[in-house]
Every structure is written in structure tokens, then in C-alpha cells.
Scaffold this active site. Structure first.
Site, short mmCIF file in Angstrom:
data_model
loop_
_atom_site.label_atom_id
_atom_site.label_comp_id
_atom_site.label_asym_id
_atom_site.label_seq_id
_atom_site.Cartn_x
_atom_site.Cartn_y
_atom_site.Cartn_z
N ASP A 1 0.83 -1.21 0.00
CA ASP A 1 0.00 0.00 0.00
C ASP A 1 0.87 1.26 0.00
O ASP A 1 1.87 1.33 0.71
CB ASP A 1 -0.85 -0.04 1.28
CG ASP A 1 -1.97 0.98 1.30
OD1 ASP A 1 -2.80 0.94 0.38
OD2 ASP A 1 -2.01 1.81 2.23
N GLU B 1 1.60 -0.39 -5.06
CA GLU B 1 0.62 0.64 -5.39
C GLU B 1 1.39 1.96 -5.42
O GLU B 1 1.77 2.50 -4.38
CB GLU B 1 -0.48 0.72 -4.33
CG GLU B 1 -1.58 1.69 -4.74
CD GLU B 1 -2.20 2.48 -3.59
OE1 GLU B 1 -3.22 3.12 -3.81
OE2 GLU B 1 -1.65 2.46 -2.47
#
Ligand code: NOJ
Ligand code: CA
Length: 555
Positions: free
Chosen positions: A201, A243
Site C-alpha cells: 500500500d 501501489e
């Protein structure tokens, strides 16, 4: 051998246990139920699952606010259930990637609680503090319009703490060696429990310098190498899917010149320009984005996606392009989010038009990279715009027309199932679609099957072939003496097109249709000429179907 790298040609399916299986706190189902759903995923043909956060969490950001990295949230089950699940996946040849959310913790994490309480605690330095309110406290918010600042005062600590995201997600001081060591420990823990890697993330923020004096954060790219090395020493086939919504000129910093950093990254550049192309029928900016992101180490791969659990972020488009996409797919303010994106699901954005949905999916499976699907899109699931922010596109999977879409037996599910309108579970569900050969579900299963028979897409190099018609995208992939070629028409009207297949060898005169019976034979000038219907797509193998005999072992 490059072809040993499983992620270069995988079919990744993103789901969260809480919306895939009943999560009502009754300690029944959940991970155990998910285990049963593996047969569905296996039948669909997915080869890897990206499992969204399931660790213990107050759930103020759908689990992206973790309060214990080494646990399973009790409402989803136990560590034992989790291992049963990864085992079940493995038995079916499906790998599991999990989210690794280490840019920040939840403010309920014991590390943060300890850090606030005691200035002498070792955890104090694990977060980012400032005695005075930093000048730039009102800038750099990731959720503008919802999030008011990036520094919030804490009464206990008598200091401001830094949070790139919501105020209940204090940033970890990721430059701290102890924090870095802990991140490796977290990875090591989950590998041991059967995962094949992580969707990491917010990577640009994880590696950014943080602090009250940091004006423009700098990325510490070497951290990425350390993460990768650790992973591969522990388990050679583990990967990180980053990401990172970054500009193409920094892509190689993330992959590493020698492929020594991230294995995969989501291709946000192609994603945004793809939606622009779908909205405008002008593929030129998409082609540019494909070429700008073409360069990557042989061992690296793009993660291609249409929609994910967040808003469709259009922040990288020009103002005019963004407006075009808003007008086409999210004209109402309530469909938009954070001044930059659209929060709807794929099917309603495309007006439920089956031709356009197939076109979009055909592109997902044939653009350069590994496709990452979102659960429910294979059914054409809709959204519930009455839910806040991104929750509208995170409603439960619609399994059947039983109460609550067969998702829970509980009277009141934690998240409401879509039960009204054309996207209600009564009409859109897996059980019904199984029964009809032409349903979107069965179409998706077939297209996945064919995608697996064109490994050239994942392993080969691509070329965009010009037809001088901006509504048409023709791509060819070459790998080991074989080529495949794809044609997509972004326009609603039929188009008459002409192009030469190009590439090496004399095979380009015949294009064998992989999805239908209309093959194409080039004219005397070497050009293929045909009419492609509005929103049409074609998958071809270049040359005859003796291609396997022609395939060589190198390259
Ligand atoms: C990115 C995730 O995709 C998003 O859902 C989340 O809110 C933020 N990171 C914060 O973790
Ligand atoms: Ca339950």
C-alpha cells in the site's frame, strides 16, 4: 527462465473477505466460507487472489487502519482459518497476495498508544512528531475534501503527529531502522503462513522522507531493494505488487535498473488514459501512455486494472481530458470524489452496455501486463451511491437471489447488499449467470481461458500498429517466434480498417481469429482489410495454428 516468473502471466482477482463472505461478527463463515468459494474462483480461471486487509482493525478505512499486523480480525476468523484458506488456494493452484499496509498504523495500534502515552517509549520514534504545527499542515492531503490536514494535535503527546491519510492513520517513521526491521518481520510472518507476496500500500509514501522540516519529500528508493532481497531470500517466488501512482519517468526507480526493486506495479498511467479512450473514442493518449510505460526490466511486470476498490483516479489527465471522462462516466457530483475521480463501478459507468463492458474487459486482458480484476465485475455488479466515499463500490458479492444475495444468513449484514434497481442481486448474481452460456460470467470465464493461451501478452514485447484511425487500437505481441494481434474499436460506429501485421517472418498474411470464425487474409499489398463493428474487439494469432510447433525455447 523468464517464463518461470508466475506473476508475468497471472490472472489476479481482488477481493476482501468481509464482502465476499459473511462478516457479521458471529464467528461463523468468513475465512472458512471463503475457503469454499475457492472452487468458484478456480472455475473462473483466476490464478492469484489479492486479498484486501483482514488483520485486526477498527475498520475506519476498510481495514487499511491496522491495529495488529500479526493477527486475523476476530470477525473474519482465526490464524488457523487463514492457513486453511491459503492451503485450500494452493491445492487449487491459486496463489494468495495480501495487502501490506505499513505506511501507517491505526491510531488504536498499541505502538501508537504507547508512543502517545510515554515520550520515553521506544515507540515514540516509530511515528512522526512535531512540537509546533508545521507550516505545511494544510497541504499534501490524499483525501481532499474529507481530510482537513496532514498534522493533528495529540493531547496526550502534547505534539502534532503526521498522517498522510486520515487522522486516525498515523504515519510510521519508515526511515527508522527498527520500523524497517519490523516491516520485514511482518512479511516473514505471512510468508510462513502461505502467501506468495504482497500488494504494498502507498509505496511512494512508505519510502518518502517524513518530518516537520520536510518540504518536498524525497523517495528513498533503496528501501525497495531491501524489501525485495529479504523476500527472495526467504522464498524465491514471493513478489511485491506496488501501489504507486507515479509518473512514467520514475517507473524505473521503482522497478530498479536491473529489476532489483519491485516485481510489479499497478499501471495507473494506462488506467487513466484507457478510461479517457473509452470516453472519447480517441486512443492516441492511451497509446502514448503505453509507450511511456513500455520500458521495464525483463523480470518486472505491470499490473493492469480497470476499477479497484478506490475511486477511479483521473489526476494524471489534463483538465480537459478529465472533464471528458467525468461527462461520460460520472457527470453528477455525487459520482465524483476527492476532486479527481469517479467512485462508481465499471458496469454502471459503461451504462450497463454489454458491448462496452466486453470491450473494456478485452482490453484488460490484452494490454501489456498482468490483469487484476475486481470481484463482482465478472457479473457486471453495480454500486450504491448512497454509501459514503469509496464504500459505494465495496458492496457484498452477489452470489444468488437468496436473501442478502446468499452472502449472509444474518438478518442485518454489516454492509448492505445492492437490492434495488437493475443491479440488484435479484437480477445480477452468480447463480443465475452460471445457467446462461452467454452471461457475462461465462463470457469472462472463456476470455480468461483464451488469455492463458496467449502467453505472448505477458512475456512478449508489444508494438502498436497504426491504422490512422484514432478510434482503433491494434497491438501485436511477439514472443519466441510467435505473435498475437488484437484489434479494438472504441467507437460506437463500425469502422473500416486496413493495416499490415508487421513483425518478423512471413506469417503476417494470415490472422487466425481466436474468438470467432472470421479469419483474415492479407491482400496483395500485405494489408488486412475488414470492418469491425462498433465497440468490437478481435483476438488473432498471427500465422496458422501450428504456432506451438514454431515456438522456440529462447527469448
Ligand atoms: C490506498 C488504499 O488503496 C486505500 O483504500 C487506502 O485508503 C489508502 N491506501 C490508505 O491506506
Ligand atoms: Ca460470519
Amino acid at each position: 527462465m523468464i517464463s518461470d516468473l508466475w506473476y508475468k502471466n497471472a490472472i489476479i482477482y481482488c477481493l476482501s473477505v468481509g464482502t465476499y463472505m459473511d462478516a457479521n461478527g458471529d464467528g461463523i463463515g468468513d475465512f472458512r466460507g471463503l475457503d469454499r468459494r475457492l472452487d468458484y474462483l478456480h472455475g473462473l480461471g483466476v490464478t492469484a487472489i489479492w486479498l484486501m486487509p483482514f488483520q485486526t482493525s477498527p475498520h475506519r478505512d476498510d481495514g487499511y487502519d491496522v491495529s495488529d499486523y500479526y493477527s486475523v480480525d476476530p470477525r473474519y476468523g482465526t490464524l488457523g482459518d487463514f492457513v486453511d484458506f491459503t492451503h485450500g488456494a494452493k491445492q487449487r493452484g491459486i496463489r494468495v497476495l495480501i495487502d501490506l499496509v505499513v505506511n501507517h498504523t491505526s491510531d488504536q495500534h498499541p505502538w501508537f498508544k504507547e508512543a502517545r502515552r510515554d515520550p520515553d517509549s521506544k515507540y515514540r520514534d516509530w511515528f512522526v512528531w512535531s512540537k509546533k504545527k508545521p507550516k505545511n499542515a494544510k497541504s499534501g492531503m490524499v483525501f481532499p475534501g474529507v481530510q482537513k490536514s496532514t498534522w493533528t494535535y495529540d493531547d496526550h503527546a502534547k505534539a502534532y503527529y503526521f498522517h498522510r491519510f486520515y487522522d486516525f492513520q498515523p504515519d510510521l517513521n519508515t526511515s527508522h531502522p527498527e520500523v524497517q526491521a519490523e516491516i520485514l518481520k511482518i512479511m516473514g510472518f505471512w510468508i510462513q503462513l502461505g502467501v506468495s507476496g504482497f500488494r504494498m500500500d502507498a509505496v511512494p509514501f512508505v519510502i518518502a522522507t517524513k518530518g516537520p522540516k520536510v518540504g518536498k519529500p524525497e523517495e528513498q528508493y533503496d528501501m525497495l531493494r531491501a524489501f525485495r532481497e529479504f523476500l527472495q531470500w526467504r522464498q524465491g517466488d514471493c513478489i511485491i505488487l506496488a501501489e504507486a501512482n507515479v509518473l512514467p519517468d520514475t517507473d524505473m526507480e521503482y522497478f530498479g535498473d536491473d529489476g532489483e526493486r519491485m516485481h510489479m506495479m499497478f499501471n495507473f498511467q494506462v488506467n487513466q488514459h484507457l478510461f479517457y479512450a473509452l470516453a472519447s473514442a480517441d486512443t492516441r493518449p492511451l497509446t502514448k501512455a503505453m509507450i511511456a510505460t513500455k520500458k521495464r526490466p525483463a523480470t518486472a511486470q505491470w499490473g493492469l486494472f480497470l476499477r479497484n476498490h478506490d475511486e477511479l483516479d483521473l489526476g494524471r489527465l489534463t483538465e480537459e481530458q478529465r472533464q471528458t471522462v467525468f461527462d461520460a462516466f460520472g457527470p453528477d457530483k455525487g459520482m465524483q470524489l476527492y476532486d479527481r475521480g469517479i467512485r462508481r463501478r465499471l458496469a454502471p459507468m459503461l451504462g450497463g452496455d454489454r458491448r462496452r463492458i466486453e470491450l473494456a474487459y478485452s482490453l484488460l486482458f490484452t494490454l501489456p501486463g498482468t490483469p487484476v480484476m475486481r470481484y463482482g465485475d465478472e457479473l457486471g455488479m453495480g454500486d450504491d451511491l448512497s454509501l459514503k466515499e469509496r464504500d459505494c463500490a465495496r458492496t457484498p458479492m452477489q452470489w444468488s437471489d437468496e436473501p442478502h444475495a446468499g452472502f449472509t444468513k444474518h438478518e442485518k449484514p454489516t454492509c448492505p447488499v445492492i437490492s434495488e434497481g437493475p443491479y440488484g442481486f435479484q437480477h445480477v448474481n452468480a447463480a443465475i449467470q452460471r445457467r446462461y452460456p452467454d452471461s457475462l460470467l461465462n463470457w469472462t470465464e472463456r476470455i480468461i481461458r483464451m488469455r492463458k493461451e496467449v502467453p505472448e501478452v505477458g512475456w512478449g514485447d508489444f508494438e502498436v500498429i497504426s491504422t490512422r484511425n484514432p478510434a482503433i487500437l491494434v497491438t501485436r505481441y511477439d514472443w519466441r517466434n510467435n505473435s498475437v494481434l488484437f484489434v479494438h474499436n472504441f467507437d460506437a460506429e463500425p469502422q473500416e480498417i486496413a493495416f499490415a501485421a508487421g513483425g518478423e517472418g512471413a506469417h503476417g498474411d494470415v490472422l487466425v481469429n481466436l474468438l470467432g470464425t472470421e479469419h483474415s487474409h492479407a491482400g496483395a499489398d500485405g494489408k488486412h482489410r475488414f470492418v469491425i463493428e462498433g465497440y468490437g474487439y478481435r483476438w488473432y494469432r498471427v500465422g496458422g495454428l501450428d504456432y506451438l510447433l514454431r515456438r522456440n525455447d529462447t527469448g
